[in-house]
Scaffold this active site. Structure first.
Site, PDB file in Angstrom:
ATOM      1  N   SER A 101       0.836  -1.201   0.000  1.00  0.00           N
ATOM      2  CA  SER A 101       0.000   0.000   0.000  1.00  0.00           C
ATOM      3  C   SER A 101       0.878   1.262   0.000  1.00  0.00           C
ATOM      4  O   SER A 101       1.697   1.450  -0.899  1.00  0.00           O
ATOM      5  CB  SER A 101      -0.954  -0.063   1.195  1.00  0.00           C
ATOM      6  OG  SER A 101      -2.035   0.826   1.038  1.00  0.00           O
TER       7      SER A 101
ATOM      8  N   HIS B 185      -7.319  -6.164  -0.495  1.00  0.00           N
ATOM      9  CA  HIS B 185      -6.165  -5.281  -0.367  1.00  0.00           C
ATOM     10  C   HIS B 185      -5.056  -5.863   0.512  1.00  0.00           C
ATOM     11  O   HIS B 185      -3.896  -5.517   0.347  1.00  0.00           O
ATOM     12  CB  HIS B 185      -6.618  -3.938   0.225  1.00  0.00           C
ATOM     13  CG  HIS B 185      -5.540  -2.909   0.304  1.00  0.00           C
ATOM     14  ND1 HIS B 185      -4.871  -2.432  -0.805  1.00  0.00           N
ATOM     15  CD2 HIS B 185      -4.991  -2.259   1.374  1.00  0.00           C
ATOM     16  CE1 HIS B 185      -3.981  -1.530  -0.439  1.00  0.00           C
ATOM     17  NE2 HIS B 185      -4.016  -1.414   0.881  1.00  0.00           N
TER      18      HIS B 185
END
Length: 283
Positions: A110, A262
């Site tokens: 991320s 994610h």
């Protein structure tokens, strides 16, 4: 009676001072001192806890260093550190220099992916390859109005409300594709850093200092080979970001997983470990 030899337990928790800030990291050494090295960099509102399932897979072949960035996890919530993505990248280069790590690979998840790319732009000769998991991309810097508001005394309460309005469990529901993965251990691991009130003051500085993500022109300056790993159901940084990054980076490939969101290191650690080892030529 055969005597049993006890293998001493290795203390993986470490701390050092960089840029006048206490940095917490975990070192998982390989038995072969010549084994290659991987540095792991977590994402926003996270810590090296997010790699807890990936580390056991990769430490079979690599020395592992997992860093808590300043402001997160167990690192210092300094009020003097400059929390820009570029300076985080410089911190990673300082970390490599301080520990005299030789040509490490870097995994960035991320926001950590942007940090990894900044490190590779600062010192491309010191970093061999990048593995970017659900990498942040093309986000703009906070608006001047928000930055000005961040200096107001009550803004810390705004940050606390923003972080806590949904709760850790609900926030985790948005980052994993399979909600069955969410258990007490996962919730507690992500909630623990927020027991420190200084975390919220650090988040204000992260917001205040954060420049935008790298532009397409800057991405073209990332010369090291890059592996992009993405969950098809990523609701935080959707797949089109990865599809754009793979075109803007000079030497990149993209692998998409149909069964993940994610938080790939938590969701499919064995699958991405295999892909990482293949990319690093260790299969």
């Amino acid at each position: 009676m055969v005597a049993m030899t006890m293998v001493p337990e290795v203390n993986t928790s470490k701390e050092l001072l960089l840029q006048n800030t206490k940095l917490y990291y975990e070192h998982h050494p390989h038995s072969d001192t010549e084994a290659p090295t991987i540095i792991m960099i977590h994402g926003f509102l996270s810590s090296c806890f997010s790699f807890r399932k990936l580390i056991p897979e990769l430490k079979k072949q690599f020395h592992i260093y997992a860093i808590d960035l300043p402001g997160f996890g167990r690192s210092e919530k300094s009020r003097t550190f400059f929390y820009s993505l570029k300076n985080y990248g410089q911190l990673v280069v300082d970390f490599i220099d301080h520990l005299q790590l030789k040509n490490p690979y870097i995994i960035g998840h991320s926001m950590g992916g942007q940090v990894a790319m900044h490190a590779s732009r600062i010192a491309p000769e010191k970093i061999k390859k990048l593995i970017l998991i659900g990498c942040s991309g093309y986000l703009k810097r906070p608006s001047p109005f928000v930055v000005r508001c961040s200096y107001l005394p009550f803004f810390v309460y705004v940050i606390k409300h923003w972080v806590s309005r949904k709760g850790v469990k609900d926030n985790l529901m948005t980052v994993v594709h399979n909600p069955a993965l969410i258990n007490e251990e996962l919730i507690n691991g992500y909630a623990q850093p927020f027991s420190d009130a200084e975390t919220f003051h650090a988040l204000i500085r992260v917001l205040r200092h954060r420049e935008g993500d790298m532009s397409p022109e800057e991405l073209k300056e990332v010369k090291v080979p890059v592996l992009l790993l993405w969950g098809r159901y990523d609701r935080i940084i959707p797949l089109p970001v990865g599809q754009r990054l793979v075109n803007d980076l000079p030497d990149a490939k993209l692998k998409v997983y149909d069964n993940a969101g994610h938080l790939l290191p938590e969701e499919i650690p064995m699958e991405i470990s295999e892909e990482i080892c293949s990319f690093l030529n260790f299969i």
